[in-house]
Design a protein around this motif. Structure first.
Motif, PDB file in Angstrom:
ATOM      1  N   PRO A  83      60.049   9.796 -46.129  1.00  0.00           N
ATOM      2  CA  PRO A  83      61.411   9.915 -46.651  1.00  0.00           C
ATOM      3  C   PRO A  83      61.644   9.251 -47.997  1.00  0.00           C
ATOM      4  N   GLU A  84      62.675   9.722 -48.661  1.00  0.00           N
ATOM      5  CA  GLU A  84      63.150   9.099 -49.901  1.00  0.00           C
ATOM      6  C   GLU A  84      63.612   7.692 -49.551  1.00  0.00           C
ATOM      7  N   GLY A  85      63.475   6.752 -50.494  1.00  0.00           N
ATOM      8  CA  GLY A  85      63.910   5.386 -50.205  1.00  0.00           C
ATOM      9  C   GLY A  85      63.004   4.710 -49.190  1.00  0.00           C
ATOM     10  N   ARG A  86      61.757   5.221 -49.119  1.00  0.00           N
ATOM     11  CA  ARG A  86      60.682   4.605 -48.324  1.00  0.00           C
ATOM     12  C   ARG A  86      60.860   4.732 -46.813  1.00  0.00           C
ATOM     13  N   GLY A  87      61.895   4.111 -46.249  1.00  0.00           N
ATOM     14  CA  GLY A  87      62.097   4.255 -44.812  1.00  0.00           C
ATOM     15  C   GLY A  87      61.023   3.629 -43.944  1.00  0.00           C
ATOM     16  N   LYS A 155      50.064  18.849 -40.978  1.00  0.00           N
ATOM     17  CA  LYS A 155      49.520  20.037 -41.656  1.00  0.00           C
ATOM     18  C   LYS A 155      50.232  20.192 -42.986  1.00  0.00           C
ATOM     19  N   VAL A 156      51.543  19.881 -42.963  1.00  0.00           N
ATOM     20  CA  VAL A 156      52.315  19.883 -44.204  1.00  0.00           C
ATOM     21  C   VAL A 156      52.963  18.510 -44.356  1.00  0.00           C
ATOM     22  N   LEU A 157      52.702  17.882 -45.490  1.00  0.00           N
ATOM     23  CA  LEU A 157      53.321  16.594 -45.797  1.00  0.00           C
ATOM     24  C   LEU A 157      54.483  16.841 -46.760  1.00  0.00           C
ATOM     25  N   LEU A 158      55.664  16.374 -46.344  1.00  0.00           N
ATOM     26  CA  LEU A 158      56.861  16.543 -47.166  1.00  0.00           C
ATOM     27  C   LEU A 158      57.144  15.219 -47.854  1.00  0.00           C
ATOM     28  N   LEU A 159      57.171  15.226 -49.176  1.00  0.00           N
ATOM     29  CA  LEU A 159      57.372  13.977 -49.926  1.00  0.00           C
ATOM     30  C   LEU A 159      58.654  14.085 -50.738  1.00  0.00           C
ATOM     31  N   ASP A 160      59.560  13.141 -50.502  1.00  0.00           N
ATOM     32  CA  ASP A 160      60.831  13.157 -51.226  1.00  0.00           C
ATOM     33  C   ASP A 160      60.817  12.054 -52.277  1.00  0.00           C
ATOM     34  N   GLU A 161      60.719  12.454 -53.525  1.00  0.00           N
ATOM     35  CA  GLU A 161      60.756  11.522 -54.659  1.00  0.00           C
ATOM     36  C   GLU A 161      59.726  10.394 -54.568  1.00  0.00           C
ATOM     37  N   THR A 179      47.268  14.322 -55.059  1.00  0.00           N
ATOM     38  CA  THR A 179      46.294  15.375 -55.358  1.00  0.00           C
ATOM     39  C   THR A 179      45.079  15.250 -54.428  1.00  0.00           C
ATOM     40  N   GLU A 180      44.654  14.014 -54.210  1.00  0.00           N
ATOM     41  CA  GLU A 180      43.499  13.779 -53.330  1.00  0.00           C
ATOM     42  C   GLU A 180      43.812  14.195 -51.885  1.00  0.00           C
ATOM     43  N   ILE A 181      45.020  13.869 -51.438  1.00  0.00           N
ATOM     44  CA  ILE A 181      45.428  14.238 -50.070  1.00  0.00           C
ATOM     45  C   ILE A 181      45.370  15.760 -49.918  1.00  0.00           C
ATOM     46  N   ALA A 182      45.826  16.469 -50.937  1.00  0.00           N
ATOM     47  CA  ALA A 182      45.797  17.937 -50.885  1.00  0.00           C
ATOM     48  C   ALA A 182      44.350  18.432 -50.859  1.00  0.00           C
ATOM     49  N   GLN A 183      43.498  17.785 -51.651  1.00  0.00           N
ATOM     50  CA  GLN A 183      42.092  18.196 -51.672  1.00  0.00           C
ATOM     51  C   GLN A 183      41.418  17.964 -50.325  1.00  0.00           C
ATOM     52  N   GLN A 184      41.932  16.983 -49.568  1.00  0.00           N
ATOM     53  CA  GLN A 184      41.387  16.730 -48.234  1.00  0.00           C
ATOM     54  C   GLN A 184      41.930  17.725 -47.202  1.00  0.00           C
ATOM     55  N   GLY A 185      42.815  18.625 -47.644  1.00  0.00           N
ATOM     56  CA  GLY A 185      43.230  19.708 -46.749  1.00  0.00           C
ATOM     57  C   GLY A 185      44.659  19.658 -46.244  1.00  0.00           C
ATOM     58  N   THR A 186      45.440  18.661 -46.682  1.00  0.00           N
ATOM     59  CA  THR A 186      46.832  18.593 -46.248  1.00  0.00           C
ATOM     60  C   THR A 186      47.707  19.305 -47.279  1.00  0.00           C
ATOM     61  N   THR A 187      48.492  20.259 -46.813  1.00  0.00           N
ATOM     62  CA  THR A 187      49.395  20.994 -47.693  1.00  0.00           C
ATOM     63  C   THR A 187      50.584  20.095 -48.042  1.00  0.00           C
ATOM     64  N   ILE A 188      51.077  20.206 -49.278  1.00  0.00           N
ATOM     65  CA  ILE A 188      52.116  19.268 -49.717  1.00  0.00           C
ATOM     66  C   ILE A 188      53.312  19.977 -50.348  1.00  0.00           C
ATOM     67  N   LEU A 189      54.490  19.566 -49.893  1.00  0.00           N
ATOM     68  CA  LEU A 189      55.726  19.961 -50.577  1.00  0.00           C
ATOM     69  C   LEU A 189      56.349  18.680 -51.121  1.00  0.00           C
ATOM     70  N   VAL A 190      56.528  18.639 -52.431  1.00  0.00           N
ATOM     71  CA  VAL A 190      57.025  17.399 -53.048  1.00  0.00           C
ATOM     72  C   VAL A 190      58.297  17.673 -53.852  1.00  0.00           C
ATOM     73  N   VAL A 191      59.306  16.856 -53.576  1.00  0.00           N
ATOM     74  CA  VAL A 191      60.556  16.895 -54.328  1.00  0.00           C
ATOM     75  C   VAL A 191      60.460  15.829 -55.401  1.00  0.00           C
ATOM     76  N   GLU A 192      60.741  16.189 -56.641  1.00  0.00           N
ATOM     77  CA  GLU A 192      60.574  15.201 -57.714  1.00  0.00           C
ATOM     78  C   GLU A 192      61.598  15.329 -58.829  1.00  0.00           C
ATOM     79  N   GLN A 193      62.034  14.175 -59.291  1.00  0.00           N
ATOM     80  CA  GLN A 193      62.822  14.098 -60.520  1.00  0.00           C
ATOM     81  C   GLN A 193      61.881  14.109 -61.726  1.00  0.00           C
ATOM     82  N   ASN A 194      60.696  13.513 -61.514  1.00  0.00           N
ATOM     83  CA  ASN A 194      59.713  13.453 -62.590  1.00  0.00           C
ATOM     84  C   ASN A 194      59.018  14.807 -62.696  1.00  0.00           C
TER      85      ASN A 194
END
Ligand code: ATP
Length: 236
Positions: A83-87, A155-161, A179-194
């Protein structure tokens, strides 16, 4: 498609925050969702995690409609959000936080392997494994939040900011690890301001404005898109 949103509408009370968005993520991709404050990125993540109900539309994961599936059961199926804000749990140690990430699992050997994997990705966390999480630096807490999500073996890692509040060098590091996590086979959806970092790492990206998707393309194409440059990359 591994994960697909079809015409998803979400409202807070009477205020509609997502006006029918559609997006898809293939196995192995890093997909970025960029957009200004209030565009609806976090709302999209929460809809995918099951923290907000859909008004209309549907969410499909591994060919099944999960629109009405409870949030905890989505985690069990392999959709997991850092989650955003670490959690993280501030009163627990690094190791205890990681164990919490594996709470849905019973395979002790697999859990131990994944803890090794997390410590391999984040050596700093291993050095600090007995430290109480609340005393970690902002960057370390972000690493822990990602590490904890990985402990569910998503299977899918969701990253918020993931870059929020981090110094430029650390942002670079976090994205290297993503990038490394994705190369190890985990699909990633990332929300970013940057947007710069996100687009340069993403296989594909979507641009959101006021609850809608206004553009889609490869990370590289969007990096070179004049309107994206002007609006999100600080260059005219
Ligand atoms: P940010 O980068 O600032 O987090 P965002 O793109 O993630 O922005 P959201 O947090 O998804 O945007 O917000 C989308 C819209 O929904 C905004 O207009 C916001 O004010 C509204 N919204 C978000 N959370 C709530 C809530 N709990 N109650 C009412 N409106 C909300």
């Amino acid at each position: 498609m591994l994960l697909e949103l079809r015409d998803v509408t979400v409202a807070y009370g009477r205020i509609e925050a997502l006006h029918g968005i559609s997006l898809g993520i293939e196995q192995g991709e890093i997909v970025a969702l960029i957009g200004a404050n209030g565009a609806g990125k976090t709302t999209t993540m929460k809809a995918i995690s099951g923290l907000l109900p859909l008004q209309r539309g549907s969410i499909w994961f591994q060919g099944q409609d999960i629109s009405k599936l409870r949030a905890d059961l989505r985690v069990v199926r392999g959709l997991c959000q850092a989650p955003e804000g670490r959690g993280i749990f501030p009163g627990m140690t690094v190791t205890e936080n990681l164990d919490m990430g594996a709470y849905t699992r019973r395979d002790k050997a697999g859990i131990a392997d994944d803890q090794k994997r997390v410590f391999g990705l984040f050596p700093r966390l291993e050095e600090r494994r007995k430290q109480v999480a609340g005393t970690l630096s902002g960057g370390e807490q972000q690493m822990l939040a990602i590490g904890r999500a990985l402990m569910a073996r998503p299977k899918v890692l969701l990253l918020d900011e993931p870059s929020m509040g981090l110094a430029p060098m650390l942002i670079q590091q976090i994205f290297n690890i993503i990038t490394e996590i994705a190369q190890q086979g985990t699909t990633i959806l990332v929300v970013e301001q940057n947007a710069q970092q996100a687009l340069s790492r993403a296989t594909r990206a979507y641009v959101m404005e006021t609850g809608q998707i206004v553009k889609e393309g490869s990370g590289r194409d969007l990096l070179n898109d004049p309107s994206v440059k002007e609006a999100y990359l600080g260059v005219a």
